[in-house]
Motif scaffolding. Structure first.
Motif, PDB file in Angstrom:
ATOM      1  N   SER A 215     -59.078 -18.040  -8.508  1.00 34.88           N
ATOM      2  CA  SER A 215     -59.971 -18.531  -9.057  1.00 34.88           C
ATOM      3  C   SER A 215     -60.800 -17.827 -10.049  1.00 34.88           C
ATOM      4  CB  SER A 215     -60.836 -19.438  -8.483  1.00 34.88           C
ATOM      5  OG  SER A 215     -61.809 -18.818  -7.472  1.00 34.88           O
ATOM      6  N   GLU A 216     -61.407 -18.279 -11.065  1.00 27.73           N
ATOM      7  CA  GLU A 216     -62.470 -17.484 -11.830  1.00 27.73           C
ATOM      8  C   GLU A 216     -63.707 -16.732 -10.779  1.00 27.73           C
ATOM      9  OE1 GLU A 216     -62.325 -16.787 -14.813  1.00 27.73           O
ATOM     10  OE2 GLU A 216     -61.045 -18.241 -15.799  1.00 27.73           O
ATOM     11  N   VAL A 217     -64.124 -17.387  -9.743  1.00 27.22           N
ATOM     12  CA  VAL A 217     -64.978 -16.880  -8.698  1.00 27.22           C
ATOM     13  C   VAL A 217     -64.344 -15.495  -8.092  1.00 27.22           C
ATOM     14  CG1 VAL A 217     -66.265 -17.183  -6.713  1.00 27.22           C
ATOM     15  CG2 VAL A 217     -65.957 -19.046  -8.494  1.00 27.22           C
ATOM     16  N   ASP A 218     -62.898 -15.895  -7.697  1.00 26.29           N
ATOM     17  CA  ASP A 218     -62.300 -14.485  -7.173  1.00 26.29           C
ATOM     18  C   ASP A 218     -62.366 -13.340  -8.201  1.00 26.29           C
ATOM     19  OD1 ASP A 218     -61.876 -16.254  -4.865  1.00 26.29           O
ATOM     20  OD2 ASP A 218     -59.660 -17.000  -5.471  1.00 26.29           O
ATOM     21  N   MET A 219     -62.123 -13.757  -9.316  1.00 26.53           N
ATOM     22  CA  MET A 219     -61.932 -12.678 -10.152  1.00 26.53           C
ATOM     23  C   MET A 219     -63.334 -12.138 -10.478  1.00 26.53           C
ATOM     24  SD  MET A 219     -59.802 -14.282 -13.189  1.00 26.53           S
ATOM     25  CE  MET A 219     -57.922 -14.865 -12.966  1.00 26.53           C
ATOM     26  N   GLU A 220     -64.439 -12.593 -10.401  1.00 32.93           N
ATOM     27  CA  GLU A 220     -65.513 -12.010 -10.545  1.00 32.93           C
ATOM     28  C   GLU A 220     -66.010 -11.268  -9.108  1.00 32.93           C
ATOM     29  OE1 GLU A 220     -68.227 -15.245 -11.050  1.00 32.93           O
ATOM     30  OE2 GLU A 220     -67.433 -15.934 -12.995  1.00 32.93           O
ATOM     31  N   ILE A 221     -65.517 -11.605  -8.011  1.00 31.76           N
ATOM     32  CA  ILE A 221     -65.730 -10.762  -7.005  1.00 31.76           C
ATOM     33  C   ILE A 221     -65.026  -9.661  -7.089  1.00 31.76           C
ATOM     34  CG2 ILE A 221     -65.406 -10.852  -4.488  1.00 31.76           C
ATOM     35  CD1 ILE A 221     -65.960 -13.762  -4.337  1.00 31.76           C
ATOM     36  N   ASP A 222     -63.829  -9.751  -7.386  1.00 32.85           N
ATOM     37  CA  ASP A 222     -62.929  -8.450  -7.498  1.00 32.85           C
ATOM     38  C   ASP A 222     -63.614  -7.500  -8.501  1.00 32.85           C
ATOM     39  OD1 ASP A 222     -59.667  -9.933  -7.670  1.00 32.85           O
ATOM     40  OD2 ASP A 222     -61.065  -9.293  -5.917  1.00 32.85           O
TER      41      ASP A 222
ATOM     42  N   ARG B 107     -63.461 -16.758 -20.057  1.00 30.16           N
ATOM     43  CA  ARG B 107     -63.578 -17.635 -18.654  1.00 30.16           C
ATOM     44  C   ARG B 107     -62.918 -18.965 -18.956  1.00 30.16           C
ATOM     45  NH1 ARG B 107     -67.672 -16.430 -15.532  1.00 30.16           N
ATOM     46  NH2 ARG B 107     -69.185 -14.720 -16.063  1.00 30.16           N
ATOM     47  N   LEU B 108     -61.561 -18.820 -18.323  1.00 35.63           N
ATOM     48  CA  LEU B 108     -60.689 -20.102 -18.852  1.00 35.63           C
ATOM     49  C   LEU B 108     -60.430 -21.022 -17.755  1.00 35.63           C
ATOM     50  CD1 LEU B 108     -57.795 -17.871 -20.209  1.00 35.63           C
ATOM     51  CD2 LEU B 108     -59.621 -19.109 -21.449  1.00 35.63           C
ATOM     52  N   GLY B 109     -61.299 -20.872 -16.719  1.00 37.61           N
ATOM     53  CA  GLY B 109     -61.006 -21.946 -15.824  1.00 37.61           C
ATOM     54  C   GLY B 109     -59.793 -22.384 -15.384  1.00 37.61           C
TER      55      GLY B 109
END
Length: 250
Positions: A86-93, A33-35
Motif C-alpha cells: 500500500s501507499e502507507v507501506d511505501m512511505e514506511i520504506d 500518490r496513486l492509491g
C-alpha cells in the motif's frame, strides 16, 4: 530561457536525452500518490542488454472482475506474483531507507538489467486471467522521436491478440477510431517486428509527432508527459492525473 535549449535539437532527442526523460517519467510514477490505481497501472524503466538502450514499459489491466479471486490473481500477474504494497507501506520504506527512491519499487528484485519481457508467474492459474495491455516507449532510430508500441494479452480465446480489430475493440476510444483509420495527427496504427523481440507488434507511427511536439516548450522533466498526452489517448493510454502533480514528499 526557453526550455528547448535543454535539448540538442528540439523536439528530437539523443540517446542520452531519451534515457534522461525516461528516468524522469519513472520517478514521477514512483513519487505519485496513486492509491489503488498503482495495482492496475504499472510503469517501469527497462534496459536492454544487447544495446544498452533504455525504454519505458507500461502495463494496464483492461477490465476488472467482480470475482475477487480472479481479480487478485490478475493483480498478482501485473506485480510479478506478489501482493502490491500500500501507499502507507511505501512511505514506511522511504523513512527506513532515508528517502531512497528504490525503496518504493515493489518489483525491484525481479528487475534485472537486460530484461526485455515481463515474466508472468507460473503459479497463476491460466484460467483465471483478465486481459491487459503492455505499452512500450522506444526511441525511434530514424525519427529520433519516442514511439509507442503496444501488445494485447490474455484476451478471450475467440479473440486474437495480434489483430487490428481487437486493438480497436479494446484500446481505441470511439472518438479516435475514424481519425486513426485516416492516419491522423500521430500517423495512425502500424504493425512491424518489435524493436527488441522481433515479435509482430503494433505501434503509433511517429511520422507526424514532430509537428505536434513543436507546439510545446517543455523541460525534460515533462517531455514524456507532454508526448504521451499527444499520442497515448488514441490507444487508451492516459497517465493518472496524480503524476502531473508536483510531489516532493516521495
Amino acid at each position: 530561457m526557453s526550455h528547448r535549449e535543454e535539448y540538442r535539437q528540439w523536439p528530437f532527442v539523443t540517446d542520452d536525452e531519451f534515457a534522461l526523460v525516461c528516468a524522469f517519467l519513472d520517478q514521477r510514477y514512483i513519487k505519485a500518490r496513486l492509491g489503488p490505481t498503482r495495482q492496475v497501472f504499472k510503469i517501469r524503466s527497462r534496459w536492454t542488454a544487447t544495446t544498452g538502450s533504455c525504454y519505458i514499459e507500461i502495463i494496464r489491466l483492461l477490465q476488472l472482475s467482480e470475482d475477487q479471486d480472479e481479480l487478485s490473481l490478475a493483480l498478482q500477474k501485473l506485480n510479478g506474483g506478489r501482493e502490491e504494497p500500500s501507499e502507507v507501506d511505501m512511505e514506511i520504506d522511504v523513512e527506513n531507507e532515508d528517502g531512497d527512491q528504490e525503496a518504493l519499487r515493489p518489483d525491484l528484485e525481479n528487475h534485472k538489467p537486460g530484461t526485455t519481457t515481463y515474466q508472468i508467474p507460473s503459479q497463476c492459474n491460466p484460467y483465471l486471467s483478465l486481459p491487459y495491455v503492455v505499452y512500450e516507449i522506444h526511441l525511434h532510430p530514424t525519427y529520433r522521436i519516442p514511439t509507442l508500441w503496444f501488445t494485447l494479452h490474455d484476451l478471450p480465446m475467440s479473440e486474437p491478440t495480434f489483430d487490428l480489430n481487437s486493438v480497436y475493440r479494446y484500446l481505441v476510444p470511439e472518438g479516435y477510431k475514424s481519425q486513426l483509420r485516416d492516419a491522423g495527427i500521430t500517423g495512425g496504427i502500424s504493425a512491424a517486428p518489435h524493436p527488441i523481440t522481433d515479435v509482430p507488434s503494433f505501434f503509433i507511427h511517429p511520422c507526424q509527432t514532430k509537428e505536434a511536439m513543436e507546439r510545446f516548450d517543455c523541460p525534460m522533466t515533462d517531455y514524456l508527459m507532454v508526448w504521451l498526452g499527444l499520442v497515448g489517448g488514441c490507444v487508451g493510454l492516459w497517465l493518472p492525473p496524480e503524476m502531473a502533480q508536483e510531489n516532493t514528499n516521495g
